[in-house]
Design an enzyme around this catalytic site. Structure first.
Site, short mmCIF file in Angstrom:
data_model
loop_
_atom_site.label_atom_id
_atom_site.label_comp_id
_atom_site.label_asym_id
_atom_site.label_seq_id
_atom_site.Cartn_x
_atom_site.Cartn_y
_atom_site.Cartn_z
N ASP A 91 2.62 -10.23 -0.03
CA ASP A 91 2.53 -8.77 -0.09
C ASP A 91 3.59 -8.09 0.75
O ASP A 91 4.17 -7.07 0.35
CB ASP A 91 1.14 -8.31 0.36
CG ASP A 91 0.10 -8.43 -0.74
OD1 ASP A 91 0.33 -9.23 -1.67
OD2 ASP A 91 -0.92 -7.73 -0.67
N ASN A 138 1.19 -8.40 -7.00
CA ASN A 138 -0.19 -7.89 -7.01
C ASN A 138 -0.50 -7.20 -5.68
O ASN A 138 -1.63 -7.22 -5.21
CB ASN A 138 -1.17 -9.03 -7.28
CG ASN A 138 -2.52 -8.52 -7.77
OD1 ASN A 138 -2.68 -7.35 -8.12
ND2 ASN A 138 -3.51 -9.40 -7.80
N ASP A 365 -13.53 -6.08 2.11
CA ASP A 365 -12.85 -7.38 2.11
C ASP A 365 -13.66 -8.41 2.89
O ASP A 365 -13.88 -9.53 2.42
CB ASP A 365 -11.45 -7.25 2.70
CG ASP A 365 -10.48 -6.56 1.74
OD1 ASP A 365 -10.81 -6.43 0.55
OD2 ASP A 365 -9.40 -6.15 2.19
N GLU A 393 -7.87 -7.69 -6.35
CA GLU A 393 -6.94 -8.67 -6.92
C GLU A 393 -7.52 -9.36 -8.15
O GLU A 393 -6.78 -9.77 -9.05
CB GLU A 393 -6.57 -9.71 -5.85
CG GLU A 393 -5.56 -9.23 -4.84
CD GLU A 393 -6.12 -8.40 -3.71
OE1 GLU A 393 -5.42 -8.19 -2.72
OE2 GLU A 393 -7.28 -7.92 -3.82
N HIS A 440 -6.47 -14.53 -3.18
CA HIS A 440 -6.39 -15.20 -1.88
C HIS A 440 -7.73 -15.25 -1.16
O HIS A 440 -8.08 -16.27 -0.55
CB HIS A 440 -5.34 -14.50 -1.01
CG HIS A 440 -5.58 -13.02 -0.84
ND1 HIS A 440 -5.59 -12.40 0.37
CD2 HIS A 440 -5.82 -12.02 -1.74
CE1 HIS A 440 -5.80 -11.11 0.23
NE2 HIS A 440 -5.96 -10.85 -1.05
N ARG A 441 -8.49 -14.17 -1.23
CA ARG A 441 -9.74 -14.13 -0.46
C ARG A 441 -10.83 -15.00 -1.09
O ARG A 441 -11.72 -15.49 -0.39
CB ARG A 441 -10.21 -12.68 -0.30
CG ARG A 441 -9.20 -11.84 0.47
CD ARG A 441 -9.80 -10.68 1.21
NE ARG A 441 -8.75 -9.88 1.82
CZ ARG A 441 -8.14 -10.18 2.97
NH1 ARG A 441 -8.49 -11.27 3.63
NH2 ARG A 441 -7.19 -9.39 3.45
N LYS A 466 -0.62 -14.92 -0.48
CA LYS A 466 -0.62 -13.46 -0.56
C LYS A 466 -0.76 -12.82 0.81
O LYS A 466 -0.12 -11.81 1.10
CB LYS A 466 -1.73 -12.98 -1.49
CG LYS A 466 -1.69 -11.49 -1.81
CD LYS A 466 -2.77 -11.11 -2.80
CE LYS A 466 -2.51 -9.75 -3.42
NZ LYS A 466 -2.52 -8.65 -2.48
#
Length: 481
Positions: A91, A138, A365, A393, A440-441, A466
């Protein structure tokens, strides 16, 4: 030798330093602890073997949200700004590449330290007669703020990204910019990128926007407003979610010399005033705080296993709302100790985690990590006010429901909340392949299922590039198997 990468993936990693994907190449960083798996295993997977305990100290990488905000404000400021502890990730790379394309001078001292030469106002196109194309992957923290900032100067731009970015709404931001007089548009049928800008400078004005889908729209308008030639007033016409991220934005703007006057309560329908006299001035240097969202994985891991983990880089003086996740773990049964720049978490073995009912609208998040912690609790856990999951995402609500169900949970899904009933006796299913959906998360969150004494197979572990390329190495460094 606790993490396992499939043989096909390992061969590919050894043969080539990057993994191919749509758009610019993304570096693949395999964990330091590898061993060969069966050739029959799916390619590009990583197996996290059973984790008995997490114990130790973790120094967090820089915050994604703060890193890209710092880079943009530095570019808009009067003077040069050195930014240290910059997050090394996809990012941030997209934002840096955009600044390069826009010919904003950026001196690289290292992967985590740069000096940005401010433009003392809006960023104008270096080629006014040509359209500049910016590919932003993204990265919502690059797409939204740049879309607003580039409207304030002169030039023609098209901002685009990967296919998922073309599914992520931006219409509310475009609407606000149009109210201020900008010539900007997204795809009318979807309300999503690509974003087309024909910038001719703005004279200020008033915009009324929605705040219930994403706080990034408001943050983007706020950050761009001081380079407008006039006063700007921004109203929230419904409700504001993720308000701590807006407070983070306003606090950072203040460090760059701009005062934002807030009328009303952030929990209601606030009005934001930015006077035309407010201009960005470089603070000289700024240190990016450790990423509080990334801290959630280690905080939850300690709570689940009963180990003791200290995360350094954010604490009681943090400007990030996601540090509040530690309070949720405390509510579940963990013991939390706060210091100004660190958080230490453990759990007494005699205390079992218990299910909770939490409004996570301010920590969407980190709320993903709560979904996996819920698998280890007594009783159901309700995660409320997370409609924004569906706009991230990936469609995170669907993804979390699917992967928690694979692990043995029963999940009730509603529009903006879910209820997770843990597996019977908290026994997690073994050898589950976790789909990460290029999110990613998802990869980082579901790695914690290994704390249930099972193997967890993570598909496409490289997606953590990311925001946290070294996550699996850092997890291994404090894990006892």
């Amino acid at each position: 030798m606790k993490f396992v990468v499939s043989s096909l993936a390992l061969a590919a990693i050894m043969a080539c330093p990057v993994v191919s994907f749509s758009g610019p190449q993304r570096k693949q960083r395999p964990p330091t602890s590898l061993r060969m798996a069966s050739a029959a295993a799916p390619p590009e997977t990583l197996t996290v073997t059973p984790i008995k305990s997490l114990d130790g100290t973790v120094t967090l990488p820089g915050s994604k949200s703060l890193s890209n905000r710092c880079l943009l404000l530095a570019a808009l400021s009067d003077g040069n700004t050195r930014v240290d502890n910059l997050l090394e990730s996809d990012d941030i790379r997209y934002m840096l590449e955009a600044l390069d394309t826009l010919e904003v001078p950026v001196q690289r001292h290292s992967s985590e330290s740069v000096t940005v030469t401010g433009q003392n106002g809006p960023i104008d196109s270096p080629t006014p007669d040509e359209t500049i194309d910016l590919f932003l992957g993204n990265a919502g923290t690059a797409m939204r703020p740049l879309a607003a900032a580039l409207c304030m100067g002169q030039g023609k731009f098209v901002l685009d990204g990967v296919p998922r970015m073309r599914e992520r709404p931006i219409a509310d931001l475009i609407d606000g910019l149009q109210q201020l007089g900008a010539d900007v548009a997204c795809v009318e049928e979807t309300g999503c990128p690509p974003v087309t800008i024909n910038a001719k400078g703005l004279k200020g004005g008033k915009a009324s926007i929605s705040g219930k889908m994403s706080s990034q729209f408001l943050s983007s308008l706020l950050m761009a407003s001081p380079v407008v030639d006039g006063d700007v007033v921004i109203e929230i016409k419904d409700e504001l979610i993720s308000a701590p991220y807006v407070a983070l934005t306003i606090g950072l703007m203040n460090k760059f010399g701009v005062n934002v006057r807030v009328e009303g309560e952030m929990s209601g329908r606030p009005i934001f005033h930015i006077a035309g006299s407010e201009k960005y001035k470089s603070p000289g240097s700024i240190l990016v705080e450790g990423d509080a969202s990334s801290a959630s994985y280690f905080i939850a891991g300690a709570a689940i296993t009963g180990g003791t983990v200290t995360v350094r880089g954010c604490g009681s003086e943090s400007v990030q709302g996601d540090v509040a996740f530690a309070n949720v773990m405390e509510k579940m049964g963990a013991t939390v100790t706060w210091a100004p720049e660190s958080i230490t978490v453990t759990r007494d073995p005699s205390v079992k985690l218990k299910g909770v009912d939490v409004d996570c609208g301010k920590i969407p998040d980190a709320a993903m990590t709560l979904a996996v912690a819920a698998l280890f609790a007594e009783g159901p856990t309700t995660i409320r006010n997370v409609y924004s999951w569906r706009l991230k995402e990936t469609e995170r609500m669907k993804a979390i429901v699917a992967e928690c169900t694979k692990l043995g949970a029963t999940v009730e899904e509603f529009e903006d909340y879910c209820i997770i009933h843990p597996p019977k006796e908290n026994k997690i299913n073994d050898n589950v392949l976790i789909e990460t959906y290029d999110d990613h998360r998802m990869a980082m969150t579901f790695s914690l299922a290994a704390c249930g004494g099972v193997n967890v197979i993570i598909n496409d572990p490289g997606c953590t590039a990311k925001t946290f390329p070294t996550y699996f190495e850092m997890l291994e460094s404090i894990a006892t198997h």
